[in-house]
Write a protein that holds these residues in place. Sequence first.
Motif, PDB file in Angstrom:
ATOM      1  N   LEU A   1     -39.150  40.287 -32.775  1.00  0.00           N
ATOM      2  CA  LEU A   1     -38.076  40.845 -31.630  1.00  0.00           C
ATOM      3  C   LEU A   1     -37.672  42.297 -31.543  1.00  0.00           C
ATOM      4  O   LEU A   1     -37.535  42.885 -30.810  1.00  0.00           O
ATOM      5  N   PRO A   2     -37.571  43.118 -32.774  1.00  0.00           N
ATOM      6  CA  PRO A   2     -37.115  44.273 -32.723  1.00  0.00           C
ATOM      7  C   PRO A   2     -38.160  45.354 -32.111  1.00  0.00           C
ATOM      8  O   PRO A   2     -37.839  46.511 -32.100  1.00  0.00           O
ATOM      9  N   GLN A   3     -39.230  44.893 -31.831  1.00  0.00           N
ATOM     10  CA  GLN A   3     -40.422  45.876 -31.525  1.00  0.00           C
ATOM     11  C   GLN A   3     -40.428  45.942 -30.044  1.00  0.00           C
ATOM     12  O   GLN A   3     -41.036  46.951 -29.506  1.00  0.00           O
ATOM     13  N   VAL A   4     -39.756  45.046 -29.197  1.00  0.00           N
ATOM     14  CA  VAL A   4     -39.781  45.227 -27.879  1.00  0.00           C
ATOM     15  C   VAL A   4     -38.390  45.514 -27.031  1.00  0.00           C
ATOM     16  O   VAL A   4     -37.191  45.326 -27.693  1.00  0.00           O
TER      17      VAL A   4
ATOM     18  N   LEU B   1     -31.883  45.050 -20.501  1.00  0.00           N
ATOM     19  CA  LEU B   1     -31.283  44.344 -21.365  1.00  0.00           C
ATOM     20  C   LEU B   1     -31.535  44.689 -22.780  1.00  0.00           C
ATOM     21  O   LEU B   1     -30.735  44.171 -23.637  1.00  0.00           O
ATOM     22  N   GLY B   2     -32.095  45.561 -22.970  1.00  0.00           N
ATOM     23  CA  GLY B   2     -32.249  46.080 -24.351  1.00  0.00           C
ATOM     24  C   GLY B   2     -33.287  45.536 -25.112  1.00  0.00           C
ATOM     25  O   GLY B   2     -34.040  44.910 -24.723  1.00  0.00           O
ATOM     26  N   THR B   3     -32.817  45.374 -26.720  1.00  0.00           N
ATOM     27  CA  THR B   3     -33.647  44.801 -27.503  1.00  0.00           C
ATOM     28  C   THR B   3     -33.261  43.445 -27.978  1.00  0.00           C
ATOM     29  O   THR B   3     -31.891  43.278 -28.176  1.00  0.00           O
ATOM     30  N   PRO B   4     -34.115  42.324 -27.998  1.00  0.00           N
ATOM     31  CA  PRO B   4     -33.519  41.097 -28.448  1.00  0.00           C
ATOM     32  C   PRO B   4     -32.937  41.010 -29.798  1.00  0.00           C
ATOM     33  O   PRO B   4     -33.374  41.709 -30.552  1.00  0.00           O
ATOM     34  N   PRO B   5     -31.803  40.393 -29.995  1.00  0.00           N
ATOM     35  CA  PRO B   5     -31.095  40.235 -31.330  1.00  0.00           C
ATOM     36  C   PRO B   5     -32.236  39.520 -32.514  1.00  0.00           C
ATOM     37  O   PRO B   5     -32.583  38.655 -31.902  1.00  0.00           O
TER      38      PRO B   5
ATOM     39  N   VAL C   1     -37.660  36.186 -10.491  1.00  0.00           N
ATOM     40  CA  VAL C   1     -37.494  36.825 -11.838  1.00  0.00           C
ATOM     41  C   VAL C   1     -38.669  37.823 -12.158  1.00  0.00           C
ATOM     42  O   VAL C   1     -40.046  37.464 -11.848  1.00  0.00           O
ATOM     43  N   ASN C   2     -38.220  38.909 -12.385  1.00  0.00           N
ATOM     44  CA  ASN C   2     -39.108  40.280 -12.547  1.00  0.00           C
ATOM     45  C   ASN C   2     -38.748  40.619 -13.742  1.00  0.00           C
ATOM     46  O   ASN C   2     -37.895  41.495 -14.047  1.00  0.00           O
ATOM     47  N   LEU C   3     -39.829  40.364 -14.649  1.00  0.00           N
ATOM     48  CA  LEU C   3     -39.611  40.718 -16.011  1.00  0.00           C
ATOM     49  C   LEU C   3     -40.558  42.048 -16.622  1.00  0.00           C
ATOM     50  O   LEU C   3     -41.865  41.943 -16.464  1.00  0.00           O
ATOM     51  N   THR C   4     -40.224  42.985 -17.430  1.00  0.00           N
ATOM     52  CA  THR C   4     -41.067  44.100 -17.951  1.00  0.00           C
ATOM     53  C   THR C   4     -40.764  43.955 -19.515  1.00  0.00           C
ATOM     54  O   THR C   4     -39.537  44.151 -19.781  1.00  0.00           O
ATOM     55  N   ILE C   5     -41.816  43.981 -20.271  1.00  0.00           N
ATOM     56  CA  ILE C   5     -41.544  43.847 -21.607  1.00  0.00           C
ATOM     57  C   ILE C   5     -42.250  45.307 -22.181  1.00  0.00           C
ATOM     58  O   ILE C   5     -43.500  45.509 -21.861  1.00  0.00           O
ATOM     59  N   THR C   6     -41.674  46.101 -22.835  1.00  0.00           N
ATOM     60  CA  THR C   6     -42.077  47.456 -23.212  1.00  0.00           C
ATOM     61  C   THR C   6     -42.138  47.504 -24.841  1.00  0.00           C
ATOM     62  O   THR C   6     -40.819  47.201 -25.443  1.00  0.00           O
ATOM     63  N   VAL C   7     -43.042  47.761 -25.624  1.00  0.00           N
ATOM     64  CA  VAL C   7     -43.287  47.868 -26.976  1.00  0.00           C
ATOM     65  C   VAL C   7     -42.720  49.145 -27.344  1.00  0.00           C
ATOM     66  O   VAL C   7     -43.253  50.200 -27.092  1.00  0.00           O
ATOM     67  N   ILE C   8     -41.293  49.058 -27.991  1.00  0.00           N
ATOM     68  CA  ILE C   8     -40.821  50.307 -28.811  1.00  0.00           C
ATOM     69  C   ILE C   8     -41.302  50.501 -30.082  1.00  0.00           C
ATOM     70  O   ILE C   8     -40.817  51.821 -30.531  1.00  0.00           O
ATOM     71  N   GLY C   9     -41.664  49.500 -30.642  1.00  0.00           N
ATOM     72  CA  GLY C   9     -42.212  49.851 -32.208  1.00  0.00           C
ATOM     73  C   GLY C   9     -43.629  49.798 -32.412  1.00  0.00           C
ATOM     74  O   GLY C   9     -44.477  50.317 -31.496  1.00  0.00           O
ATOM     75  N   LYS C  10     -44.120  49.132 -33.222  1.00  0.00           N
ATOM     76  CA  LYS C  10     -45.754  49.296 -33.575  1.00  0.00           C
ATOM     77  C   LYS C  10     -46.410  48.289 -32.754  1.00  0.00           C
ATOM     78  O   LYS C  10     -47.286  48.582 -31.949  1.00  0.00           O
ATOM     79  N   SER C  11     -46.060  47.096 -32.707  1.00  0.00           N
ATOM     80  CA  SER C  11     -46.697  46.066 -31.987  1.00  0.00           C
ATOM     81  C   SER C  11     -45.913  44.584 -31.852  1.00  0.00           C
ATOM     82  O   SER C  11     -45.091  44.557 -32.598  1.00  0.00           O
ATOM     83  N   SER C  12     -46.191  43.740 -30.859  1.00  0.00           N
ATOM     84  CA  SER C  12     -45.566  42.467 -30.947  1.00  0.00           C
ATOM     85  C   SER C  12     -46.453  41.363 -30.268  1.00  0.00           C
ATOM     86  O   SER C  12     -47.091  41.964 -29.084  1.00  0.00           O
TER      87      SER C  12
ATOM     88  N   GLU D   1     -50.993  35.702 -22.917  1.00  0.00           N
ATOM     89  CA  GLU D   1     -50.614  35.358 -24.471  1.00  0.00           C
ATOM     90  C   GLU D   1     -51.694  36.425 -25.163  1.00  0.00           C
ATOM     91  O   GLU D   1     -52.745  36.515 -25.094  1.00  0.00           O
ATOM     92  N   GLY D   2     -50.962  37.248 -25.901  1.00  0.00           N
ATOM     93  CA  GLY D   2     -51.374  38.291 -26.501  1.00  0.00           C
ATOM     94  C   GLY D   2     -50.723  39.175 -27.183  1.00  0.00           C
ATOM     95  O   GLY D   2     -49.624  39.018 -27.031  1.00  0.00           O
ATOM     96  N   LYS D   3     -51.196  40.344 -27.722  1.00  0.00           N
ATOM     97  CA  LYS D   3     -50.429  41.394 -28.600  1.00  0.00           C
ATOM     98  C   LYS D   3     -50.528  42.514 -27.861  1.00  0.00           C
ATOM     99  O   LYS D   3     -51.299  43.152 -27.166  1.00  0.00           O
ATOM    100  N   LEU D   4     -49.326  43.081 -27.774  1.00  0.00           N
ATOM    101  CA  LEU D   4     -48.722  44.443 -27.022  1.00  0.00           C
ATOM    102  C   LEU D   4     -48.806  45.409 -28.264  1.00  0.00           C
ATOM    103  O   LEU D   4     -47.843  45.161 -29.171  1.00  0.00           O
ATOM    104  N   PHE D   5     -49.123  46.752 -27.873  1.00  0.00           N
ATOM    105  CA  PHE D   5     -48.947  47.729 -28.913  1.00  0.00           C
ATOM    106  C   PHE D   5     -47.910  48.749 -28.657  1.00  0.00           C
ATOM    107  O   PHE D   5     -47.622  48.844 -27.479  1.00  0.00           O
ATOM    108  N   SER D   6     -47.720  49.745 -29.475  1.00  0.00           N
ATOM    109  CA  SER D   6     -47.033  50.904 -29.223  1.00  0.00           C
ATOM    110  C   SER D   6     -46.914  51.500 -27.901  1.00  0.00           C
ATOM    111  O   SER D   6     -48.179  51.716 -27.586  1.00  0.00           O
TER     112      SER D   6
END
Length: 247
Positions: free
Chosen positions: A210-213, A222-226, A160-171, A186-191
């Motif tokens: 959810l809509p921030q990543v 996979l796009g943005t989680p619903p 499993v190779n997963l990449t999380i990208t913040v497209i909003g303000k933060s998450s 465990e932490g906060k990712l920013f825009s």
Amino acid sequence: MSQQTIGQRLRDARESIPTSLYQASRETRIRVDFIEALEADNFRFVSGGTYVKGMLKAYGKWLGLDDELLGEEFESLDGVARQMPVSQVLKEPAQAAPRSRTPHWIMAAGVGASSLLLISLVGLMKPVSRVAAPPSSPSASLSSSSSVPAPIAEAIPSGVNLTITVIGKSSWVLIKADDAVSPTFEGKLFSGESRSFQASDRLEVTIGDLPQVRITLNGRDLGTPPGHPGQIGKFDFTPVFSSFARG
């Protein structure tokens, strides 16, 4: 009463909920044909016991069964299967063939006639020229292979190779790899920030908004989680995770 097999326990647990195969597939994000194979004790529908074990544990956990016990039982079954000789694995189910009542001399005559017919056909089909035939075209190759049955399972990525990208303000994000007790991250990712995580079988991911990543799994977007702003979501990403369940 004999002890139930793994597949029987899975099927009984699903039917006791009750829920359909399609609903179970929707909730677990495991393909319907894979779930059917697990419930039929067919653990060789894809190559690689690690992937099957991961799906088995994820499905058993969703059903409320002891996923660790299922994994241990699968390991013992899979180990026995690997020790079996190839001739035993490929052997047809034992079934006595019906005894023929045809006299042996009639059978011999039939075999001889078949042999003569085969020799005649070979002679008719033998080319009269020694000129090499032109190479077959790609379209001909495709048409000749079209009759070959497709495999029941597509190729499964390795790990499993997963990449999380913040497209909003933060998450806020929490990551656990495989069966680890402590979080991998465990932490906060920013825009504009992007983080990648790896695991052998499963990544347990909790997302605080959810809509921030945006999620990329094994190179597939996979796009943005619903979900609505501020909603927290928890997902189990495996090599066979295909898409986010919606609605």
